[in-house]
Structure formats: structure tokens, C-alpha cells
Motif scaffolding. Structure first.
Motif, PDB file in Angstrom:
ATOM      1  N   PRO A   1       0.710  -1.159   0.181  1.00  0.00           N
ATOM      2  CA  PRO A   1       0.111   0.083  -0.064  1.00  0.00           C
ATOM      3  C   PRO A   1       0.800   1.205  -0.072  1.00  0.00           C
ATOM      4  CG  PRO A   1      -0.945  -1.664   1.478  1.00  0.00           C
ATOM      5  CD  PRO A   1       0.300  -2.215   0.859  1.00  0.00           C
ATOM      6  N   ARG A   2       2.002   1.056   0.677  1.00  0.00           N
ATOM      7  CA  ARG A   2       2.811   2.609   0.700  1.00  0.00           C
ATOM      8  C   ARG A   2       3.517   2.836  -0.691  1.00  0.00           C
ATOM      9  NH1 ARG A   2       5.646   2.765   6.594  1.00  0.00           N
ATOM     10  NH2 ARG A   2       3.741   2.640   7.596  1.00  0.00           N
TER      11      ARG A   2
ATOM     12  N   TRP B   1       1.646   2.238  -3.553  1.00  0.00           N
ATOM     13  CA  TRP B   1       0.212   2.658  -4.552  1.00  0.00           C
ATOM     14  C   TRP B   1       0.762   4.014  -5.123  1.00  0.00           C
ATOM     15  CZ3 TRP B   1      -4.288   0.906  -1.216  1.00  0.00           C
ATOM     16  CH2 TRP B   1      -4.313  -0.432  -0.904  1.00  0.00           C
TER      17      TRP B   1
ATOM     18  N   LYS C   1      -4.199   6.104  -3.690  1.00  0.00           N
ATOM     19  CA  LYS C   1      -4.143   6.604  -2.334  1.00  0.00           C
ATOM     20  C   LYS C   1      -5.242   7.494  -2.113  1.00  0.00           C
ATOM     21  CE  LYS C   1       0.664   5.418  -1.077  1.00  0.00           C
ATOM     22  NZ  LYS C   1       1.868   5.917  -0.772  1.00  0.00           N
TER      23      LYS C   1
ATOM     24  N   ASP D   1      -8.788   6.231  -2.149  1.00  0.00           N
ATOM     25  CA  ASP D   1      -8.983   5.518  -1.017  1.00  0.00           C
ATOM     26  C   ASP D   1      -9.385   6.565   0.152  1.00  0.00           C
ATOM     27  OD1 ASP D   1      -8.880   3.551  -2.823  1.00  0.00           O
ATOM     28  OD2 ASP D   1      -7.614   2.290  -1.643  1.00  0.00           O
TER      29      ASP D   1
ATOM     30  N   SER E   1      -5.754   2.530   8.217  1.00  0.00           N
ATOM     31  CA  SER E   1      -5.533   2.728   6.887  1.00  0.00           C
ATOM     32  C   SER E   1      -4.634   3.827   6.636  1.00  0.00           C
ATOM     33  CB  SER E   1      -6.970   3.167   6.371  1.00  0.00           C
ATOM     34  OG  SER E   1      -7.934   1.975   6.402  1.00  0.00           O
TER      35      SER E   1
ATOM     36  N   ASP F   1      -1.338   2.098   7.189  1.00  0.00           N
ATOM     37  CA  ASP F   1      -0.895   1.326   5.966  1.00  0.00           C
ATOM     38  C   ASP F   1      -0.314   1.953   4.600  1.00  0.00           C
ATOM     39  OD1 ASP F   1      -2.175  -0.549   7.380  1.00  0.00           O
ATOM     40  OD2 ASP F   1      -3.903  -0.653   6.421  1.00  0.00           O
ATOM     41  N   MET F   2      -1.032   3.009   4.134  1.00  0.00           N
ATOM     42  CA  MET F   2      -0.663   3.648   3.143  1.00  0.00           C
ATOM     43  C   MET F   2       0.501   4.762   2.926  1.00  0.00           C
ATOM     44  SD  MET F   2      -4.210   3.865   1.127  1.00  0.00           S
ATOM     45  CE  MET F   2      -5.349   4.400   2.414  1.00  0.00           C
TER      46      MET F   2
ATOM     47  N   ARG G   1      -9.029  -0.229  -2.638  1.00  0.00           N
ATOM     48  CA  ARG G   1      -8.299  -1.629  -2.502  1.00  0.00           C
ATOM     49  C   ARG G   1      -8.249  -2.140  -0.785  1.00  0.00           C
ATOM     50  NH1 ARG G   1      -3.121  -0.874  -6.272  1.00  0.00           N
ATOM     51  NH2 ARG G   1      -4.250  -0.840  -8.402  1.00  0.00           N
TER      52      ARG G   1
ATOM     53  N   SER H   1      -5.973  -2.545   2.279  1.00  0.00           N
ATOM     54  CA  SER H   1      -4.627  -1.981   2.467  1.00  0.00           C
ATOM     55  C   SER H   1      -4.126  -2.566   3.655  1.00  0.00           C
ATOM     56  CB  SER H   1      -4.911  -0.455   2.692  1.00  0.00           C
ATOM     57  OG  SER H   1      -5.602  -0.301   4.015  1.00  0.00           O
TER      58      SER H   1
END
Length: 511
Positions: free
Chosen positions: A47-48, A50, A55, A58, A170, A173-174, A233, A235
Motif C-alpha cells: 500500500p505505501r 501505490w 491513495k 481511497d 488505513s 498502511d498507505m 483496495r 490496504s
């Protein structure tokens, strides 16, 4: 495709590729002990890594979910004011049904959902929360039975805890540590705007239609968001890693690939009681930092729920129509947006310290608290003595003070939650749960006695009581800034964070 190359090597009699080489070809690696598979930092499906567009879609959508579900909580006050006539109940009981029990449901949700939220994935929980919340709103609007309305309002409050408790996950996560500062800030802005938007929307909806349409419209909005959530998505890195390992395993003839590294699990009863109930309570009562922060955030953010009962009558006494009086909440929203300037100042200070090679201590991020505490007290005192009946100043004079209040509330909310994360690290989830519990509880209780408080004490004295509490909070920023590190070193739980900072010497950017 790895499966083709593997079959080819086997058909020519060449040695089969090792699991290590295979994993590395797919941007995965083994843990140092060789027992599990973990991500490589450059894996495109982490996820980081993406795209920015992915991002943005989402995070904007889940922030909108939190915004409108939060708005539905403060919108309950306007619905209560009209529904009490239909059901022939007292104003206090109506507020309890439409506001308080929603927040009591949220209290229960903050306890129940976090221990399981890491297991089932973010996406599924967002969809369940938003979809069922929309159904609850529809049922509240359709039925005439008060017991059913009560059950649906409690359920909606319970579901509202899902985005509230997992959006932070979340974001983690990203986004890396630098980007998280802004992502968390945007989430805070969205949540606080939701608190402010609720009374405005509900006032105009009810004036033009009736209180049931208040819930129909929120149901429509949340249902549209639910549709959009199907396109976000998942994550949660541990779940995605499991999918990646299975995909690689299915593509190759390598006999054995270790399982993915996964710390997520459904807790047993003992673990649940310890982590979800006992530890937050232990932190609240044993940690001075957590106790003070919980009280400050809970009282400060409860002001919005107090204002949903008090602001409109005050401005109606100045000659405003009921719907126009709700627009005064925009002033609080403007103050909320002004917090962007403080985040820019924070970034400047932290970048300066990094260039100097100095360690980034949690106390260095308390500038916003140092500004927010006094501004909240000043704003409330200003408002208290520029409103009727003691003062008949133009409406703009007390309204300007609400800009200061909005700024202060956002600063306290943003900075204090961030301080918990920095000061308690692995215990921050439990510490945040303790704060969220008290915040939801007080937000639900305060509106029950707000009308009586303002009726008996008068607008000026009642607001002065709130201003006096805010003034007492002004002692906290200098104490935390000057003595926060010493308090953390003496703490059983925060000492762990302090020791890690001492070992690292300075904050490092993660991928």
C-alpha cells in the motif's frame, strides 16, 4: 512468468530455483530466521507504494464516510427537537434517544471492534459499516415504533465506531511517517467538519421537509459512499502479503515456501479482556499523561455537542431565523481550517531539527497545543460576555470568537492524539481507546443537561463555566512541553518509547 521458467528448468534437468531467489524475483524476502515471508520495501503492491491517485481516492472516500457518519450524530439534536412533539416525550428524553444512545453505541464499538479489525481487513469493515448505517437511517425514517428507533440508533452508533477506530490504521498502511502527518490532519479536519455540518444540514432539511427526511438524506449519501467503497483496495499489509505468497506459490513448482509473516489474529477471551478492556482502563487510571489528555479532548470536543443545543437559541434571541442560526457553525469550521497554518509551522520546525541532526521528541510537536489551549479559553470568555442578555453587541462580534474556538478544538484534537502516538508507540492503540471511550461518553451525556444549564444559569454564566474549565486547561501545554519527557521516563508504559528514542538518537523516515 515464474511458473514458465520453473517448468523450463525442470524439463532440462537444471536445478530448481531456490525459494529465496524466487521470492526476491517477486519483491519478497524471508525474515532473518528464515521462518516467514515478508515484504521488500519496493514491492509495487504494498500500500505505501501505490500511486498517488490510488491513495487519494481511497483516503478521500473513507474520510467522507467518517465525515457524514459523524454528521449524523450531531444531526440528531435537530431531529430530537421535532420528534418530541410527534411522540409526546420530554426534550431531555428525545435528546437521549436521538443523540446520547448513538454515542453510547459508539462507546461500545470502540471497545468491541479494534481487537478484530486487523483480522478481517479494512475494506470489508468499511463496507459493512457504511451499508448497515444507511439501512439503519432508512429504518429510523420509515418506522413509527419508538423501540425500533432506539435499537436502530444504538446500532448506528455501534457501526460508527468502525471508521472512527480503523481509519488511522488505513492511513498507517498507505503513508510513511512524513505523509502521515498530513493524512491524519486531513482526517481530523473531515471528522470535525462532520460535527459542524450535522446541525446545519439537519436544520435546513427539517425546515423544508421533516425530521424523518433528515435520516433519508443521510441514508442516500452514505449509500452512495458505500457504492464507492467497493472500488477501494484492501490496504491491510498482512492480508495482502498472504495473497502475494499464495499467488507466488500457485505460479511455481518450488516444493516449499514459508508462510507469510502475520501478527493478526482473532483474540481469545483472555486476550480481549486484557487488551480491549483492562489495558485502556489501566492506562487511563495509572498514566497521568493519558488521564489529562483524555479529559482535555473529551471536554473540548463535547463542546460541539453542547453547541448543538445552545448556539441556535442564542442567535435566535438576536433575531436570527432557526435555519440561519445554524449557519453560525460555519465560523467554527473556518477555525478548523486555519489549523493548516499550524501544521505548516510544525513541518518547518521538524525539518529544521532534522537538518540540525537533533532527535525529534514528542514534546517538539506540541506547538499547536500551546496555541490551542489559550485560544480556546479566550474564545469562550469572549463569546460568553458578548451575547445576550448581558450584552447586545452586533452578531459578528461573538461569532468571530467561535473562529478561535474552532481553531483551538482542532489543534487540541490533532496534537494530543499525535502526542499519544509518539509517546506510547505500541501502547498507543490502547491509550487512544481510553480517550475515545471517555470522549464518546461525555459527548453523549453533556447535551442531556445543556438546556437546563443555560436556562437556569443564563447564557453568560453558563458559557463562563465552560470558559473557566478551558482556562484550567491552559496549564497543561507548558507542563507537557517543559516536563513531558521527565513524566514519560517515569512512566511504566511510556518509558518504552523513551528508550527507543534514546537508542535511535533521531527519528528515521520509513518507506
Amino acid at each position: 512468468m515464474q511458473s514458465i521458467s520453473s517448468e523450463s528448468t525442470l524439463s532440462t534437468g537444471e536445478p530448481e530455483p531456490s525459494a529465496i531467489e524466487l521470492l526476491h524475483d517477486h519483491c519478497l524476502e524471508l525474515t532473518p530466521d528464515g521462518r516467514y515471508v515478508r515484504w521488500l520495501g519496493d514491492h509495487p503492491r504494498h500500500p505505501r507504494n501505490w500511486s498517488g491517485l490510488r491513495k487519494t481516492y481511497d483516503i478521500v472516500l473513507i474520510c467522507l464516510l467518517d465525515l457524514f457518519i459523524t454528521a449524523s450524530s450531531t444531526a440528531g439534536s435537530a431531529a430530537a427537537a421535532q420528534a418530541k412533539h410527534e411522540y409526546n416525550i420530554s426534550g431531555t428524553l428525545s435528546i437521549f434517544i436521538f443523540v446520547t444512545i448513538f454515542l453510547l453505541g459508539q462507546v461500545a464499538g470502540t471497545i468491541l471492534f479494534p481487537p478484530w479489525s486487523e483480522t478481517f481487513g479494512r475494506k470489508n469493515m468499511y463496507i459493512v459499516s457504511s451499508g448497515l448505517s444507511a439501512i439503519c437511517c432508512i429504518i429510523i425514517g420509515l418506522v413509527r415504533s419508538m423501540p425500533v428507533i432506539i435499537i436502530m440508533r444504538i446500532t448506528a452508533g455501534l457501526l460508527s465506531a468502525i471508521p472512527y477506530t480503523i481509519i488511522g490504521g488505513s492511513i498507517e498502511d498507505m503513508f510513511n511517517s512524513h505523509a502521515r502527518i498530513w493524512a491524519m490532519y486531513y482526517w481530523t479536519i473531515a471528522s470535525n467538519i462532520g460535527l459542524i455540518l450535522g446541525p446545519i444540514m439537519s436544520s435546513y432539511i427539517i425546515a423544508g421537509l421533516d425530521w424523518r427526511w433528515n435520516f433519508y438524506i443521510f441514508a442516500i449519501i452514505v449509500a452512495v459512499i458505500t457504492g464507492g467503497l467497493f472500488f477501494i483496495r484492501e490496504s491491510r499489509p498482512s492480508l495482502l502479503l498472504a495473497y502475494e505468497v499464495k499467488r507466488v506459490t500457485d505460479m511455481t513448482t518450488v516444493q516449499y515456501i514459508p508462510p507469510p509473516l502475520n501478527h493478526d489474529h482473532i483474540p481469545d477471551l483472555n486476550t480481549f479482556l486484557k487488551e480491549a478492556l483492562f489495558r485502556p482502563a489501566q492506562l487511563f487510571f495509572q498514566e497521568p499523561i493519558i488521564f489529562v489528555i483524555a479529559v482535555m479532548i473529551s471536554v473540548a470536543m463535547s463542546l460541539i455537542y453542547i453547541f448543538t443545543e445552545a448556539l441556535q437559541p442564542i442567535y435566535e434571541s438576536m433575531g436570527f431565523a432557526k435555519t440561519d442560526a445554524s449557519l453560525i457553525f460555519i465560523a467554527i469550521g473556518l477555525g478548523t481550517c486555519l489549523s493548516t497554518l499550524t501544521r505548516m509551522l510544525d513541518s518547518y520546525i521538524l525539518n529544521y531539527l532534522r537538518r540540525q541532526g537533533r532527535p525529534i521528541k514528542p514534546e517538539y510537536k506540541l506547538v499547536g497545543l500551546g496555541l490551542g489551549g489559550p485560544f480556546l479559553a479566550i474564545g469562550l470568555w469572549w463569546f460568553a460576555w458578548t451575547i445576550p442578555p448581558e450584552n447586545q453587541t452586533p452578531w459578528i462580534v461573538p461569532t468571530i470568537s467561535l473562529v478561535l474556538v474552532g481553531y483551538a478544538l482542532t489543534e487540541m484534537d490533532t496534537v494530543l492524539y499525535g502526542y499519544i502516538s509518539d509517546a506510547y508507540l505500541s501502547y498507543s492503540a490502547s491509550a487512544t481507546a481510553a480517550v475515545a471511550f471517555l470522549r464518546a461518553l461525555l459527548s453523549g451525556v453533556f447535551p442531556l443537561f445543556t438546556p437546563q444549564m443555560f436556562d437556569r444559569l443564563g447564557n453568560n454564566v453558563a458559557m463562563s463555566v465552560l470558559a473557566a474549565v478551558a482556562t484550567a486547561f491552559c496549564i497543561v501545554p507548558p507542563v507537557f512541553i517543559c516536563y513531558g519527557e521527565r513524566i514519560r521516563r517515569a512512566s511504566k508504559f511510556a518509558r518504552y518509547s523513551w528508550e527507543i528514542q534514546e537508542e535511535l538518537g533521531k527519528e528515521k523516515e520509513d518507506w
